[in-house]
Write a protein that holds these residues in place. Structure first.
Motif, PDB file in Angstrom:
ATOM      1  N   GLU A  73     -25.052 -25.201 -51.103  1.00 30.23           N
ATOM      2  CA  GLU A  73     -26.379 -24.619 -51.164  1.00 30.23           C
ATOM      3  C   GLU A  73     -26.776 -24.128 -49.778  1.00 30.23           C
ATOM      4  OE1 GLU A  73     -29.228 -27.512 -52.435  1.00 30.23           O
ATOM      5  OE2 GLU A  73     -29.052 -28.678 -50.617  1.00 30.23           O
ATOM      6  N   ALA A  90     -22.952 -21.850 -48.093  1.00 30.08           N
ATOM      7  CA  ALA A  90     -22.575 -22.718 -49.207  1.00 30.08           C
ATOM      8  C   ALA A  90     -21.101 -23.108 -49.215  1.00 30.08           C
ATOM      9  CB  ALA A  90     -22.928 -22.053 -50.533  1.00 30.08           C
ATOM     10  N   TYR A  96     -22.890 -18.143 -57.319  1.00 32.30           N
ATOM     11  CA  TYR A  96     -23.971 -18.542 -56.427  1.00 32.30           C
ATOM     12  C   TYR A  96     -25.279 -18.039 -56.996  1.00 32.30           C
ATOM     13  CZ  TYR A  96     -26.496 -19.977 -52.378  1.00 32.30           C
ATOM     14  OH  TYR A  96     -27.374 -20.633 -51.567  1.00 32.30           O
ATOM     15  N   THR A 106     -31.822 -21.515 -57.203  1.00 35.42           N
ATOM     16  CA  THR A 106     -31.636 -22.910 -57.616  1.00 35.42           C
ATOM     17  C   THR A 106     -31.395 -23.773 -56.384  1.00 35.42           C
ATOM     18  OG1 THR A 106     -29.279 -22.545 -57.932  1.00 35.42           O
ATOM     19  CG2 THR A 106     -30.699 -22.229 -59.848  1.00 35.42           C
ATOM     20  N   GLY A 107     -30.980 -24.997 -56.587  1.00 39.71           N
ATOM     21  CA  GLY A 107     -30.666 -25.884 -55.481  1.00 39.71           C
ATOM     22  C   GLY A 107     -31.809 -26.804 -55.122  1.00 39.71           C
ATOM     23  N   TYR A 108     -31.540 -27.684 -54.205  1.00 34.04           N
ATOM     24  CA  TYR A 108     -32.495 -28.712 -53.789  1.00 34.04           C
ATOM     25  C   TYR A 108     -33.841 -28.123 -53.376  1.00 34.04           C
ATOM     26  CZ  TYR A 108     -34.630 -32.220 -50.801  1.00 34.04           C
ATOM     27  OH  TYR A 108     -35.513 -33.086 -50.218  1.00 34.04           O
ATOM     28  N   GLY A 110     -30.995 -21.594 -53.224  1.00 30.78           N
ATOM     29  CA  GLY A 110     -29.736 -21.242 -53.863  1.00 30.78           C
ATOM     30  C   GLY A 110     -28.744 -22.382 -53.892  1.00 30.78           C
ATOM     31  N   SER A 111     -27.794 -22.286 -54.831  1.00 32.05           N
ATOM     32  CA  SER A 111     -26.728 -23.278 -54.933  1.00 32.05           C
ATOM     33  C   SER A 111     -25.576 -22.705 -55.754  1.00 32.05           C
ATOM     34  CB  SER A 111     -27.242 -24.560 -55.597  1.00 32.05           C
ATOM     35  OG  SER A 111     -27.620 -24.302 -56.926  1.00 32.05           O
TER      36      SER A 111
END
Length: 93
Positions: A13, A19, A42, A46-48, A52-53
């Motif tokens: 991320e 990433a 990718y 999203t992600g924490y 992105g993640s």
């Protein structure tokens, strides 16, 4: 010598440019396989922290080469489960 040693640390991320970078300090790289249907994607929102993640859909993988020792070692992953599909709760490392 029984001291912990990280060979490869991928954040998955923090922006597509970060990433796939190795943060272990060993400068190891992963290769995105470029095989139709087996590439992680990718996602930019999203992600924490929503920066992105990398998303894996069950048959995706990254190739780290032959950096891991032949003797015993530990693999670890944090997994965020989002659905109840066919491959529910199955993680291969």
């Amino acid at each position: 010598n029984n001291n912990p040693y990280v060979l490869l640390q991928l954040p998955f991320e923090g922006g597509v440019s970060n990433a796939y970078n190795d943060y272990s300090g060993n400068n190891n790289t992963v290769i995105i396989p470029n095989i139709a249907g087996n590439d992680p994607v990718y996602e930019t929102t999203t992600g924490y922290n929503a920066y992105g993640s990398i998303q894996f859909d069950g048959n995706d993988f990254l190739n780290a080469g032959k950096i891991f020792p032949i003797s015993t070692y530990t693999k670890m992953a944090w997994v965020y489960h989002t659905s109840n599909g066919t491959y529910d709760n199955k993680v291969g490392l």
